[in-house]
Design a protein around this motif. Sequence first.
Motif, PDB file in Angstrom:
ATOM      1  N   MET A   1      17.879  63.851 -32.783  1.00 17.58           N
ATOM      2  CA  MET A   1      19.177  63.176 -32.826  1.00 17.58           C
ATOM      3  C   MET A   1      19.114  62.036 -33.842  1.00 17.58           C
ATOM      4  O   MET A   1      18.187  61.223 -33.835  1.00 17.58           O
ATOM      5  CB  MET A   1      19.524  62.625 -31.436  1.00 17.58           C
ATOM      6  N   LEU A   2      20.096  61.964 -34.728  1.00 23.49           N
ATOM      7  CA  LEU A   2      20.108  60.925 -35.751  1.00 23.49           C
ATOM      8  C   LEU A   2      20.413  59.570 -35.129  1.00 23.49           C
ATOM      9  O   LEU A   2      21.230  59.440 -34.216  1.00 23.49           O
ATOM     10  CB  LEU A   2      21.154  61.251 -36.808  1.00 23.49           C
ATOM     11  N   GLU A   3      19.728  58.520 -35.629  1.00 22.61           N
ATOM     12  CA  GLU A   3      20.020  57.171 -35.186  1.00 22.61           C
ATOM     13  C   GLU A   3      21.375  56.725 -35.726  1.00 22.61           C
ATOM     14  O   GLU A   3      21.789  57.124 -36.819  1.00 22.61           O
ATOM     15  CB  GLU A   3      18.934  56.209 -35.678  1.00 22.61           C
ATOM     16  N   ARG A   4      22.049  55.883 -34.972  1.00 19.82           N
ATOM     17  CA  ARG A   4      23.348  55.358 -35.376  1.00 19.82           C
ATOM     18  C   ARG A   4      23.202  53.833 -35.476  1.00 19.82           C
ATOM     19  O   ARG A   4      23.269  53.140 -34.458  1.00 19.82           O
ATOM     20  CB  ARG A   4      24.405  55.745 -34.343  1.00 19.82           C
ATOM     21  N   PRO A   5      22.988  53.289 -36.669  1.00 20.39           N
ATOM     22  CA  PRO A   5      22.745  51.844 -36.803  1.00 20.39           C
ATOM     23  C   PRO A   5      24.040  51.042 -36.699  1.00 20.39           C
ATOM     24  O   PRO A   5      24.658  50.672 -37.692  1.00 20.39           O
ATOM     25  CB  PRO A   5      22.129  51.740 -38.193  1.00 20.39           C
ATOM     26  N   ARG A   6      24.476  50.796 -35.473  1.00 17.50           N
ATOM     27  CA  ARG A   6      25.761  50.140 -35.268  1.00 17.50           C
ATOM     28  C   ARG A   6      25.731  48.678 -35.708  1.00 17.50           C
ATOM     29  O   ARG A   6      24.722  47.996 -35.595  1.00 17.50           O
ATOM     30  CB  ARG A   6      26.167  50.225 -33.804  1.00 17.50           C
ATOM     31  N   LEU A   7      26.923  48.236 -36.149  1.00 17.58           N
ATOM     32  CA  LEU A   7      27.135  46.829 -36.501  1.00 17.58           C
ATOM     33  C   LEU A   7      28.317  46.321 -35.688  1.00 17.58           C
ATOM     34  O   LEU A   7      29.411  46.889 -35.743  1.00 17.58           O
ATOM     35  CB  LEU A   7      27.426  46.672 -37.997  1.00 17.58           C
ATOM     36  N   ALA A   8      28.096  45.253 -34.924  1.00 18.55           N
ATOM     37  CA  ALA A   8      29.154  44.604 -34.154  1.00 18.55           C
ATOM     38  C   ALA A   8      29.457  43.252 -34.798  1.00 18.55           C
ATOM     39  O   ALA A   8      28.549  42.443 -35.024  1.00 18.55           O
ATOM     40  CB  ALA A   8      28.722  44.412 -32.701  1.00 18.55           C
ATOM     41  N   VAL A   9      30.729  43.023 -35.120  1.00 21.85           N
ATOM     42  CA  VAL A   9      31.166  41.778 -35.764  1.00 21.85           C
ATOM     43  C   VAL A   9      32.091  41.041 -34.802  1.00 21.85           C
ATOM     44  O   VAL A   9      33.114  41.581 -34.369  1.00 21.85           O
ATOM     45  CB  VAL A   9      31.899  42.059 -37.087  1.00 21.85           C
ATOM     46  N   LEU A  10      31.713  39.816 -34.476  1.00 22.72           N
ATOM     47  CA  LEU A  10      32.519  38.960 -33.610  1.00 22.72           C
ATOM     48  C   LEU A  10      33.109  37.837 -34.447  1.00 22.72           C
ATOM     49  O   LEU A  10      32.383  37.009 -35.008  1.00 22.72           O
ATOM     50  CB  LEU A  10      31.656  38.387 -32.483  1.00 22.72           C
ATOM     51  N   GLY A  11      34.429  37.811 -34.571  1.00 20.55           N
ATOM     52  CA  GLY A  11      35.111  36.780 -35.335  1.00 20.55           C
ATOM     53  C   GLY A  11      35.601  35.665 -34.423  1.00 20.55           C
ATOM     54  O   GLY A  11      36.285  35.932 -33.425  1.00 20.55           O
ATOM     55  N   LEU A  12      35.253  34.436 -34.757  1.00 24.68           N
ATOM     56  CA  LEU A  12      35.662  33.258 -33.989  1.00 24.68           C
ATOM     57  C   LEU A  12      36.488  32.381 -34.919  1.00 24.68           C
ATOM     58  O   LEU A  12      35.983  31.470 -35.573  1.00 24.68           O
ATOM     59  CB  LEU A  12      34.438  32.519 -33.444  1.00 24.68           C
ATOM     60  N   ASP A  13      37.769  32.671 -34.995  1.00 24.95           N
ATOM     61  CA  ASP A  13      38.648  32.099 -36.008  1.00 24.95           C
ATOM     62  C   ASP A  13      38.637  30.567 -35.965  1.00 24.95           C
ATOM     63  O   ASP A  13      38.898  29.950 -34.937  1.00 24.95           O
ATOM     64  CB  ASP A  13      40.071  32.606 -35.785  1.00 24.95           C
ATOM     65  N   PHE A 234      31.384  40.310 -24.662  1.00 22.99           N
ATOM     66  CA  PHE A 234      31.059  41.003 -25.910  1.00 22.99           C
ATOM     67  C   PHE A 234      29.550  41.037 -26.131  1.00 22.99           C
ATOM     68  O   PHE A 234      28.985  42.088 -26.500  1.00 22.99           O
ATOM     69  CB  PHE A 234      31.763  40.296 -27.073  1.00 22.99           C
ATOM     70  N   LEU A 235      28.878  39.920 -25.897  1.00 24.86           N
ATOM     71  CA  LEU A 235      27.426  39.865 -26.116  1.00 24.86           C
ATOM     72  C   LEU A 235      26.674  40.753 -25.129  1.00 24.86           C
ATOM     73  O   LEU A 235      25.656  41.366 -25.488  1.00 24.86           O
ATOM     74  CB  LEU A 235      26.949  38.416 -26.005  1.00 24.86           C
ATOM     75  N   GLU A 236      27.156  40.824 -23.898  1.00 28.21           N
ATOM     76  CA  GLU A 236      26.512  41.713 -22.915  1.00 28.21           C
ATOM     77  C   GLU A 236      26.622  43.166 -23.361  1.00 28.21           C
ATOM     78  O   GLU A 236      25.657  43.945 -23.236  1.00 28.21           O
ATOM     79  CB  GLU A 236      27.167  41.533 -21.543  1.00 28.21           C
ATOM     80  N   ARG A 237      27.766  43.533 -23.854  1.00 27.58           N
ATOM     81  CA  ARG A 237      27.950  44.918 -24.300  1.00 27.58           C
ATOM     82  C   ARG A 237      27.112  45.205 -25.539  1.00 27.58           C
ATOM     83  O   ARG A 237      26.566  46.305 -25.680  1.00 27.58           O
ATOM     84  CB  ARG A 237      29.436  45.188 -24.543  1.00 27.58           C
ATOM     85  N   TYR A 238      27.022  44.223 -26.409  1.00 33.35           N
ATOM     86  CA  TYR A 238      26.147  44.400 -27.572  1.00 33.35           C
ATOM     87  C   TYR A 238      24.693  44.564 -27.128  1.00 33.35           C
ATOM     88  O   TYR A 238      23.973  45.444 -27.629  1.00 33.35           O
ATOM     89  CB  TYR A 238      26.274  43.205 -28.519  1.00 33.35           C
ATOM     90  N   ALA A 239      24.267  43.728 -26.187  1.00 34.70           N
ATOM     91  CA  ALA A 239      22.870  43.795 -25.719  1.00 34.70           C
ATOM     92  C   ALA A 239      22.546  45.161 -25.125  1.00 34.70           C
ATOM     93  O   ALA A 239      21.395  45.625 -25.214  1.00 34.70           O
ATOM     94  CB  ALA A 239      22.618  42.695 -24.691  1.00 34.70           C
ATOM     95  N   ALA A 240      23.533  45.824 -24.529  1.00 36.01           N
ATOM     96  CA  ALA A 240      23.298  47.133 -23.907  1.00 36.01           C
ATOM     97  C   ALA A 240      23.285  48.283 -24.900  1.00 36.01           C
ATOM     98  O   ALA A 240      22.936  49.417 -24.528  1.00 36.01           O
ATOM     99  CB  ALA A 240      24.369  47.383 -22.841  1.00 36.01           C
ATOM    100  N   LEU A 241      23.656  48.021 -26.167  1.00 31.61           N
ATOM    101  CA  LEU A 241      23.635  49.083 -27.166  1.00 31.61           C
ATOM    102  C   LEU A 241      22.205  49.531 -27.449  1.00 31.61           C
ATOM    103  O   LEU A 241      21.278  48.710 -27.464  1.00 31.61           O
ATOM    104  CB  LEU A 241      24.252  48.601 -28.483  1.00 31.61           C
ATOM    105  N   PRO A 242      22.017  50.803 -27.726  1.00 32.62           N
ATOM    106  CA  PRO A 242      20.684  51.252 -28.148  1.00 32.62           C
ATOM    107  C   PRO A 242      20.374  50.756 -29.556  1.00 32.62           C
ATOM    108  O   PRO A 242      21.268  50.507 -30.357  1.00 32.62           O
ATOM    109  CB  PRO A 242      20.801  52.779 -28.104  1.00 32.62           C
ATOM    110  N   GLU A 243      19.110  50.600 -29.848  1.00 26.81           N
ATOM    111  CA  GLU A 243      18.693  50.286 -31.219  1.00 26.81           C
ATOM    112  C   GLU A 243      18.851  51.534 -32.081  1.00 26.81           C
ATOM    113  O   GLU A 243      18.826  52.655 -31.580  1.00 26.81           O
ATOM    114  CB  GLU A 243      17.234  49.822 -31.222  1.00 26.81           C
ATOM    115  N   PRO A 244      19.013  51.370 -33.400  1.00 26.84           N
ATOM    116  CA  PRO A 244      19.122  50.126 -34.158  1.00 26.84           C
ATOM    117  C   PRO A 244      20.537  49.554 -34.082  1.00 26.84           C
ATOM    118  O   PRO A 244      21.510  50.299 -33.961  1.00 26.84           O
ATOM    119  CB  PRO A 244      18.785  50.564 -35.578  1.00 26.84           C
ATOM    120  N   LYS A 245      20.622  48.239 -34.138  1.00 26.01           N
ATOM    121  CA  LYS A 245      21.924  47.571 -34.049  1.00 26.01           C
ATOM    122  C   LYS A 245      21.822  46.212 -34.723  1.00 26.01           C
ATOM    123  O   LYS A 245      20.728  45.682 -34.955  1.00 26.01           O
ATOM    124  CB  LYS A 245      22.335  47.402 -32.588  1.00 26.01           C
ATOM    125  N   ARG A 246      23.007  45.659 -35.002  1.00 26.65           N
ATOM    126  CA  ARG A 246      23.070  44.368 -35.688  1.00 26.65           C
ATOM    127  C   ARG A 246      24.324  43.641 -35.227  1.00 26.65           C
ATOM    128  O   ARG A 246      25.382  44.249 -35.054  1.00 26.65           O
ATOM    129  CB  ARG A 246      23.111  44.584 -37.202  1.00 26.65           C
TER     130      ARG A 246
END
Length: 433
Positions: A1-13, A234-246
Amino acid sequence: MLERPRLAVLGLDGLPLSLAERLAPRLPNLASLLPGAGSIRAELPELSPVNWTSLATGEGPEVHGVFGFTRLDPASYELSIVDATQVACPTVFDRLGARGLTSRVINLPNTYPARPLRGMLVAGFVARDLERAVFPPFLAGQLARLGYRLEADTTRGAADPEYLLAGLRATLASRRAALDLLWPDLAWDLFVFVLTETDRLFHFLWSAVTEDSHPLHADCLELLTLWDKLIGVFLERYAALPEPKRLMVLADHGFTGLRTEVDLNRWLVEAGLLRLLPPGRHGSEAEWEAARIAPESAALALDPGRIHLHTRRAFGRGRLTDAEAACLAGEIREALLGLTFQGERVMEQVFFERELYPGTNGNMSPPDLLCLARPGFDLKAKFNRDAVFGRFGRDGTHTAGDAFFRDSAGSRPERMRDAGRLTLSHFGIHACP
């Protein structure tokens, strides 16, 4: 299975790094972001549509074509609000989609009306109609059933703090509802989630946020606690993502307390460079009445510090030759650099177009001069003010520096366009030459 290197961007205007450091002891999720955090510099002018568009394209205003909140029709002299239809280059989402990659986007300013993309989008400011603010269209019905609110009413809220705070609580709940809808299946590569509530809060209640003795301080901290809890979700959901992630967390500009607004059109009138015809509109519409610009005018201003010379080449009623305009530009620059308020210099710098926007596309209309005010001075360009200086209900104003930035990969981009380019490079896509 190919890795999916997700990127999560949180904007704090509008979140300044310095304020984040002050608030951190009472906001644990924000505090968790401080290790490794730094600052990023806003594109100029330091406005949300300019800067979020730079993130969304990886380009500066000279390429994406968004120079402010408004655009002036050079023939009719009618002002209109800038929107996504005027973005002149492909977005990050377009370029990812061309590679088969999927984006999910919530509340990103200047994405209205929503355009088709590979993924899902809920547009942010200045979205007016939920039906036109989403892609795919079926999202409108789902969000409407959840009571989604696009924006708090800051017009009424400016004079009614409790109403403003209630509206911001409602939009925070809406952002959470959209996050719950778009995140869970993880069928995405890039996720962008922007919280604009801080910008609205700081514009009208900066003193209440920053001064412990202010009667509304506790109410503002209560709102910020809700904001912090949503950051935590948002951070909890990011933490639960599989690696690789950013994870990339960023603000589009900084903020500070307001000393005074500075109306550049009134300054141009008093300098004899702008002549206005008699008003035809009343109330709040009068401040937008750019059609009052008379043919004899030599210069005009648009928000927030954009000065255009009234040339024959650029405007239907323009009277200046290019040679006359070049000479006048230098004179205006020197005069504005000497402008003071209560003995304090107003301008940090006044840029010529060629300095700030090299290589601008000929179909665009960049300002001939762009003013960067010193912190605390809020540049305006109304058509109905009778004084250069004054306060009109706002308490905080943008700054070009001190905008919050943190990247789990440790990058240190200089400006918002560079953050957009980091998004592309994360997925192996080079910025446009």
